[in-house]
Write a protein that holds these residues in place. Structure first.
Motif, PDB file in Angstrom:
ATOM      1  N   VAL A 129     -11.812  -3.809  -3.922  1.00  0.00           N
ATOM      2  CA  VAL A 129     -11.343  -2.493  -3.508  1.00  0.00           C
ATOM      3  C   VAL A 129     -10.146  -2.028  -4.330  1.00  0.00           C
ATOM      4  O   VAL A 129     -10.095  -0.890  -4.789  1.00  0.00           O
ATOM      5  CB  VAL A 129     -10.992  -2.492  -2.004  1.00  0.00           C
ATOM      6  CG1 VAL A 129     -10.428  -1.136  -1.582  1.00  0.00           C
ATOM      7  CG2 VAL A 129     -12.218  -2.836  -1.174  1.00  0.00           C
ATOM      8  N   PHE A 130      -9.175  -2.943  -4.529  1.00  0.00           N
ATOM      9  CA  PHE A 130      -7.931  -2.545  -5.167  1.00  0.00           C
ATOM     10  C   PHE A 130      -7.843  -2.931  -6.640  1.00  0.00           C
ATOM     11  O   PHE A 130      -6.826  -2.652  -7.286  1.00  0.00           O
ATOM     12  CB  PHE A 130      -6.749  -3.146  -4.399  1.00  0.00           C
ATOM     13  CG  PHE A 130      -6.722  -2.770  -2.948  1.00  0.00           C
ATOM     14  CD1 PHE A 130      -6.555  -1.456  -2.556  1.00  0.00           C
ATOM     15  CD2 PHE A 130      -6.887  -3.729  -1.962  1.00  0.00           C
ATOM     16  CE1 PHE A 130      -6.526  -1.100  -1.218  1.00  0.00           C
ATOM     17  CE2 PHE A 130      -6.863  -3.389  -0.612  1.00  0.00           C
ATOM     18  CZ  PHE A 130      -6.693  -2.074  -0.249  1.00  0.00           C
ATOM     19  N   ASN A 132      -3.716   4.501  -4.629  1.00  0.00           N
ATOM     20  CA  ASN A 132      -4.017   5.521  -5.641  1.00  0.00           C
ATOM     21  C   ASN A 132      -4.616   6.773  -4.999  1.00  0.00           C
ATOM     22  O   ASN A 132      -5.555   7.384  -5.523  1.00  0.00           O
ATOM     23  CB  ASN A 132      -4.975   4.961  -6.701  1.00  0.00           C
ATOM     24  CG  ASN A 132      -4.294   3.957  -7.607  1.00  0.00           C
ATOM     25  OD1 ASN A 132      -3.075   3.966  -7.770  1.00  0.00           O
ATOM     26  ND2 ASN A 132      -5.083   3.072  -8.184  1.00  0.00           N
ATOM     27  N   ARG A 133      -4.043   7.124  -3.834  1.00  0.00           N
ATOM     28  CA  ARG A 133      -4.436   8.315  -3.085  1.00  0.00           C
ATOM     29  C   ARG A 133      -5.860   8.263  -2.554  1.00  0.00           C
ATOM     30  O   ARG A 133      -6.386   9.257  -2.073  1.00  0.00           O
ATOM     31  CB  ARG A 133      -4.235   9.577  -3.933  1.00  0.00           C
ATOM     32  CG  ARG A 133      -2.789   9.794  -4.362  1.00  0.00           C
ATOM     33  CD  ARG A 133      -2.634  11.081  -5.132  1.00  0.00           C
ATOM     34  NE  ARG A 133      -1.247  11.267  -5.539  1.00  0.00           N
ATOM     35  CZ  ARG A 133      -0.818  12.326  -6.257  1.00  0.00           C
ATOM     36  NH1 ARG A 133      -1.691  13.257  -6.628  1.00  0.00           N
ATOM     37  NH2 ARG A 133       0.445  12.421  -6.591  1.00  0.00           N
ATOM     38  N   THR A 144       0.834  -1.197   0.000  1.00  0.00           N
ATOM     39  CA  THR A 144       0.000   0.000   0.000  1.00  0.00           C
ATOM     40  C   THR A 144       0.874   1.254   0.000  1.00  0.00           C
ATOM     41  O   THR A 144       2.102   1.177   0.024  1.00  0.00           O
ATOM     42  CB  THR A 144      -0.912   0.017   1.232  1.00  0.00           C
ATOM     43  OG1 THR A 144      -0.131   0.255   2.408  1.00  0.00           O
ATOM     44  CG2 THR A 144      -1.658  -1.305   1.364  1.00  0.00           C
ATOM     45  N   GLU A 145       0.223   2.405   0.007  1.00  0.00           N
ATOM     46  CA  GLU A 145       0.958   3.671   0.010  1.00  0.00           C
ATOM     47  C   GLU A 145       1.232   4.173   1.422  1.00  0.00           C
ATOM     48  O   GLU A 145       1.884   5.193   1.602  1.00  0.00           O
ATOM     49  CB  GLU A 145       0.157   4.723  -0.766  1.00  0.00           C
ATOM     50  CG  GLU A 145      -0.017   4.367  -2.244  1.00  0.00           C
ATOM     51  CD  GLU A 145      -0.962   5.306  -2.959  1.00  0.00           C
ATOM     52  OE1 GLU A 145      -1.356   6.326  -2.363  1.00  0.00           O
ATOM     53  OE2 GLU A 145      -1.309   5.030  -4.124  1.00  0.00           O
ATOM     54  N   ASP A 146       0.724   3.476   2.417  1.00  0.00           N
ATOM     55  CA  ASP A 146       0.926   3.897   3.803  1.00  0.00           C
ATOM     56  C   ASP A 146       2.309   3.460   4.273  1.00  0.00           C
ATOM     57  O   ASP A 146       2.729   2.325   4.047  1.00  0.00           O
ATOM     58  CB  ASP A 146      -0.138   3.268   4.703  1.00  0.00           C
ATOM     59  CG  ASP A 146      -1.548   3.566   4.208  1.00  0.00           C
ATOM     60  OD1 ASP A 146      -2.017   4.680   4.443  1.00  0.00           O
ATOM     61  OD2 ASP A 146      -2.143   2.678   3.560  1.00  0.00           O
ATOM     62  N   ALA A 147       3.021   4.370   4.952  1.00  0.00           N
ATOM     63  CA  ALA A 147       4.364   4.073   5.456  1.00  0.00           C
ATOM     64  C   ALA A 147       4.497   4.586   6.890  1.00  0.00           C
ATOM     65  O   ALA A 147       5.209   5.552   7.164  1.00  0.00           O
ATOM     66  CB  ALA A 147       5.428   4.695   4.560  1.00  0.00           C
ATOM     67  N   PRO A 148       3.803   3.951   7.843  1.00  0.00           N
ATOM     68  CA  PRO A 148       3.803   4.470   9.215  1.00  0.00           C
ATOM     69  C   PRO A 148       4.920   3.921  10.093  1.00  0.00           C
ATOM     70  O   PRO A 148       4.971   4.237  11.268  1.00  0.00           O
ATOM     71  CB  PRO A 148       2.447   3.995   9.746  1.00  0.00           C
ATOM     72  CG  PRO A 148       2.228   2.686   9.035  1.00  0.00           C
ATOM     73  CD  PRO A 148       2.878   2.824   7.679  1.00  0.00           C
TER      74      PRO A 148
END
Length: 490
Positions: free
Chosen positions: A300-301, A252-253, A177-181
């Protein structure tokens, strides 16, 4: 201090007692440095602050602190262990203790330089064993698996299911995913991976360790969609995440919310998915995963790829790993895919971890050797400054053996001090590493210093030091009294 010394004071430096106030101040300053590191690691609740505070202030403060504490600790060792070593070496009771008390700063700083290699070895083996014991050894892998970023299709899955030793299969997809926590945000942020699986066969084939949540309800919600499981490490690294909460995934934001229906120990499928890129992508810590259904992946994706097929093998099957891999590979038409077994994967990862610790230990041994060369330099300088003193001892009846034993006793006290400093600093550094692993990676590791490597480190420290200094000590011990008395008197 040297420039301000009077001629008479300069001629009798060892006749002047050491400055007790200076020794106490160094000890206090050293303890303050150690306490700074303890405070940064022990009191921080934010992983980013902890990392940068440790890297910029805590780690240097700890090193300087132990280096300064070496001065009063060496004096303490002289008072406590001096009589013991004197008895073992056949020295007059107070000779060794008083000899060391004359140069506490030189001896303490020498011990501080000598401790570094042992501290490295203690830290390497403590943290390395914790990772192998508390994390990697507990990861469970599938009986067999087929991995490939290209070439796996539903037809591939059905071909594997037709093999007579296969119970069932489960297709999985590793979707980044685009999340990088996670990780250190300004250096190497770590992204979250969405692992999509087929809930029913996955729950039958995979032994999950449930930390929180009801398995039956979780399976039902995963089949319905909009629900995920999270790894225990994920929940630790992101406080507030728990069953019933919502986790947001960005693609995709666009943000998509999923209900957390269970917390499980990482089952190792994420490691398998990166097995072919273990060196290249090791920094993308795969423990930071959420586990959802392939139905959500498609809905979803908009992704239907298959990256991994988990294969269940009948317990009564007598085929070995090589035979199973060959038959699966043949069923897939010889495509360039990785076919492996869980047992091989586990053994390979554990072997890689142990090899890494051995390589790092070689660096620690090199640091010990460098420290021993420093001890040699200090011993040579001390002998050169004390030749006349040694000559007086020889002239009043001290034999060559007593002189050699005195110098060896001093080296043993310094080395013992270095061993204590190195062990304590290594354990404290290991504790910091375990805390950082928890805050940045979510790993639950236990601090258990391994006695065998620590004992080996002590043995190597003493052996290397004595190997370097004993020839020099024997050489000066065999000098005649006239040579020693005339060395600094012309």
């Amino acid at each position: 201090n040297a420039a301000r010394a009077t001629p008479l004071a300069a001629m009798v430096p060892r006749a002047t007692p050491a400055n007790r106030r200076g020794v106490i101040l160094l000890g206090v300053a050293g303890l303050v440095g150690i306490a700074i590191q303890l405070a940064i690691i022990g009191l921080s609740t934010d992983g980013q602050f902890m990392f940068w505070g440790y890297a910029t202030l805590g780690l240097p403060a700890m090193f300087i602190g132990y280096f300064l504490v070496g001065v009063p600790l060496c004096l303490l060792m002289a008072w406590v262990l001096g009589p013991v070593f004197s008895l073992l070496l056949g020295l007059p009771r107070r000779l060794l203790r008083r000899s060391l008390a004359r140069t506490p700063f030189r001896n303490g700083f020498t011990a501080g330089a000598l401790m570094v290699g042992l501290a490295m070895m203690v830290s390497i083996w403590t943290n390395g064993n914790a990772l192998l014991r508390d994390w990697l050894s507990n990861i469970e892998f599938p009986d067999a698996f087929v991995h490939g970023w290209l070439g796996l299709t539903p037809e591939s899955q059905r071909a594997i299911e037709r093999l007579n030793f296969v119970t069932e299969t489960c297709a999985l997809t590793m979707f980044k995913t685009e999340d990088a926590p996670f990780g250190v945000q300004s250096l190497r942020p770590v992204k979250t991976t969405f692992i999509a699986f087929e809930p029913d066969p996955f729950f039958r084939m995979t032994k999950l360790h449930w930390v929180d949540g009801d398995p039956a309800y979780a399976q039902k919600r995963l089949n319905e969609g909009g629900a995920v499981l999270i790894a225990r490490e994920f929940a630790i690294a992101r406080p507030g995440m728990g069953v019933g909460k919502t986790v947001t995934v960005t693609h995709n934001r666009k943000k998509h919310d999923f209900e957390i229906v269970g917390i499980v120990s990482s089952p190792g499928l994420d490691i398998v998915g990166k097995s072919t890129d273990i060196g290249k992508e090791q920094a993308d810590l795969s423990i930071h995963c959420i586990f959802g259904s392939r139905g959500d992946l498609k809905r979803v994706f908009r992704n239907e790829a298959i990256h991994l097929i988990q294969v269940g093998v009948k317990p009564e099957s007598k085929l070995n790993d090589r035979a199973i891999q060959a038959m699966i590979h043949g069923a897939l038409g010889g495509k360039p895919l990785l076919v492996g077994s869980g047992r091989e994967m586990r053994e390979g990862i554990l072997m890689m971890g142990r090899s890494s610790m051995k390589i790092a230990s070689a660096v620690a041994v090199a640091a010990m050797v460098i420290g021993c060369l420093g001890v040699v330099n200090i011993v040579v300088a001390g002998i050169d400054a004390r030749r006349h003193e040694f000559g007086v001892l020889r002239a009043v009846g001290a034999g060559r053996g007593l002189l050699a034993r005195l110098l060896i006793g001093e080296v043993l006290i310094i080395t013992t001090t270095a061993g204590v400093l190195g062990t304590l600093m290594g354990i404290q550094g290991s504790w910091a590493g375990i805390r950082l692993h928890r805050m940045l990676a979510g790993l639950e590791l236990n601090l258990r210093p391994p006695p065998e490597p620590i004992a080996l480190g002590w043995a190597m420290l003493f052996t290397l030091t004595l190997v370097f200094v004993v020839p020099i000590i024997l050489r000066v011990a065999w000098r005649r009294p006239r040579e020693l008395l005339g060395a600094t008197r012309g």
